[in-house]
Enzyme design. Structure first.
Site, PDB file in Angstrom:
ATOM      1  N   LYS A 114       0.761  -1.167   0.040  1.00 33.45           N
ATOM      2  CA  LYS A 114      -0.063   0.014  -0.010  1.00 33.45           C
ATOM      3  C   LYS A 114       1.159   1.242  -0.065  1.00 33.45           C
ATOM      4  O   LYS A 114       2.086   1.021   0.472  1.00 33.45           O
ATOM      5  CB  LYS A 114      -0.979   0.084   1.245  1.00 33.45           C
TER       6      LYS A 114
HETATM    7  N1  GLU Z   1      -7.264  -0.211  -3.003  1.00 33.18           N
HETATM    8  C1  GLU Z   1      -8.263  -1.354  -3.140  1.00 33.18           C
HETATM    9  C2  GLU Z   1      -8.296  -2.115  -1.941  1.00 33.18           C
HETATM   10  O1  GLU Z   1      -8.172  -1.521  -0.736  1.00 33.18           O
HETATM   11  C3  GLU Z   1      -7.612  -2.312  -4.491  1.00 33.18           C
HETATM   12  C4  GLU Z   1      -6.214  -2.740  -4.228  1.00 33.18           C
HETATM   13  C5  GLU Z   1      -6.056  -3.421  -5.680  1.00 33.18           C
HETATM   14  O2  GLU Z   1      -6.566  -3.437  -6.451  1.00 33.18           O
HETATM   15  O3  GLU Z   1      -4.839  -3.789  -5.678  1.00 33.18           O
HETATM   16  O4  GLU Z   1      -8.358  -3.349  -1.716  1.00 33.18           O
END
Ligand code: GLU
Length: 424
Positions: A114
């Site tokens: 992240k």
């Molecule tokens: N930001 C999204 C989540 O928290 C998607 C992450 C992604 O698709 O890699 O799940």
């Protein structure tokens, strides 16, 4: 409610603390090597970059960005990039940990990552946002890659952001690399159905949970906090199923109709900001009042930490399905457990996003597009199989839905670590 207000009474618990506590709870139910659990308490690495941004007036500003890598035993790091003034290193680590569990619970071959930039995207013009994104992509280039770490949209970022990110990376690599990010517009390698997927999965999981408790959708009332991409798609899915969505909200407030709202008539916050609370409904409420409504299902789908030790006793819903990442603190969770209110956790409920990201990545590396029907059918199958694995744990152990979900995830991650071993 603003993000600042929502985060004021939970400063005592950061995302990483919540994530660690959840890991430790799950570990008590499993016979996992303590060394592996210990490893999972920490990120593998965290990168901090400085991004010089040229503003439209010619001035320069130094912004801070992060990318946290938590665990990659099951595959490349995967997770969103958020643009938000509250982004911190700790938050990125906590959210990366949740991505590790989320990918494992869905049994997709990714680990957890992240990142984000400390910035309020509302203060940026489109040109500034594009310059910021291109430079951020360049700063992260050494630590990301289609087989290494694949970012995606999150709070404050969208398909356009992902297209710029992909373009910047591709220009520097000298080849078009659609697999470097997911959540792109379909015209440049994005997947049909990706934008709707997190909300759709919240709908599917709510449907499965209602079925588990024998609730008839036609007799079920639902309140959704946050009518953006996740909340609106979840609300519309449940409305189509026959449930009565009685309240929805945006940052400015909530609207309430005890007879059920027409969820397709209310424009979502992304379609036209400000139109949710401005909608002509029988009653207006605050976001806090929405969380306390006497409904069957409450779906907090806006931001993290809105359910805390301060308001969990006031919640009157019979079930909570987490649409946002981390909407309940550990204190709130304890109170819900004591009050026997089932909480279906974020790491499965909104996992449709990363699941369709996986489908997008498969389409990118295979250079083969899937129809939206295929995407939705495969998403349905993946969500049901994850639910089935969780339900089995829930039925055989005396645990909460959150514990059951973490048990499924941790077992798979621990098996991966056992199989790969520690080197050297
Ligand atoms: N930001 C999204 C989540 O928290 C998607 C992450 C992604 O698709 O890699 O799940």
């Amino acid at each position: 409610m603003t993000a600042d207000e929502s985060q004021s009474d939970h400063a005592e618990e950061s995302a990483v603390e919540t994530a660690r506590r959840q890991l430790e709870r799950a570990a008590t139910h499993l016979d996992v090597d303590e060394g592996i659990v210990d490893r999972l308490r920490y990120p593998k690495d965290v990168y901090r970059v400085t991004i010089p941004l040229e503003r439209d007036d010619g001035s320069r500003e130094m912004l801070t960005g992060y990318r946290a890598h938590h665990d990659n035993v099951r595959g490349p790091y995967k997770g969103g990039l958020r643009y938000h003034p509250g982004v911190t290193e700790e938050e990125c680590v906590g959210l990366a940990m949740w991505m590790t569990w989320k990918c494992a619970v869905m049994d997709i071959p990714f680990g957890g990552g992240k990142g984000g930039v400390v910035v309020d995207p509302k203060d940026l013009s489109d040109d500034e946002k594009e310059r910021l994104t291109r430079r951020f992509a360049e700063e992260l280039r050494p630590v990301i890659g289609p087989m290494k770490d694949i970012p995606a949209p999150d709070m404050g970022t969208d398909p356009a952001t992902m297209a710029w990110f992909m373009d910047a990376y591709s220009m520097q690599e000298g080849e078009t690399s659609p697999g470097i990010v997911t959540g792109k517009p379909p015209v440049v390698g994005g997947s049909y159905g990706r934008e709707e997927a997190p909300g759709r999965s919240v709908g599917i999981i709510t449907r499965e949970a209602m079925d588990y408790y024998g609730w008839d959708p036609a007799e079920t009332t639902v309140a959704v906090q946050g009518f953006g991409s996740v909340g609106a798609n979840a609300a519309r899915y449940l409305d189509d199923l026959g449930a009565s969505v009685v309240a929805v909200s945006d940052v400015d407030g909530a609207i309430y109709d005890p007879d059920g709202l027409d969820t397709t008539d209310v424009e979502d916050h992304d379609e036209r900001p400000g139109m949710v609370s401005g909608y002509d409904a029988p009653e207006s409420l605050t976001n806090e009042q929405l969380l306390e409504l006497d409904v069957d299902v409450l779906i907090p789908a806006a931001i993290g930490n809105v359910l805390t030790g301060m308001n969990a006793r006031e919640v009157s819903a019979d079930m909570i399905v987490e649409g946002a990442n981390g909407p309940a603190t550990s204190d709130a969770d304890r109170i819900f457990e004591e009050r026997e209110i089932p909480v279906i956790p974020d790491i499965v409920a909104n996992a449709g996003g990363v699941t369709v990201s996986y489908f997008e990545w498969l389409q990118d590396i295979n250079r083969r597009k899937w129809s939206v029907e295929r995407v939705n059918d495969e998403l349905e199958a993946e969500m049901c199989s994850a639910w089935e694995a969780i339900r089995k744990e829930y039925d055989t152990r005396d645990v909460t839905w959150r514990d059951a979900t973490y048990i499924v995830a941790l077992e798979r991650i621990a098996e991966g670590h056992e199989a790969r071993g520690l080197w050297p």
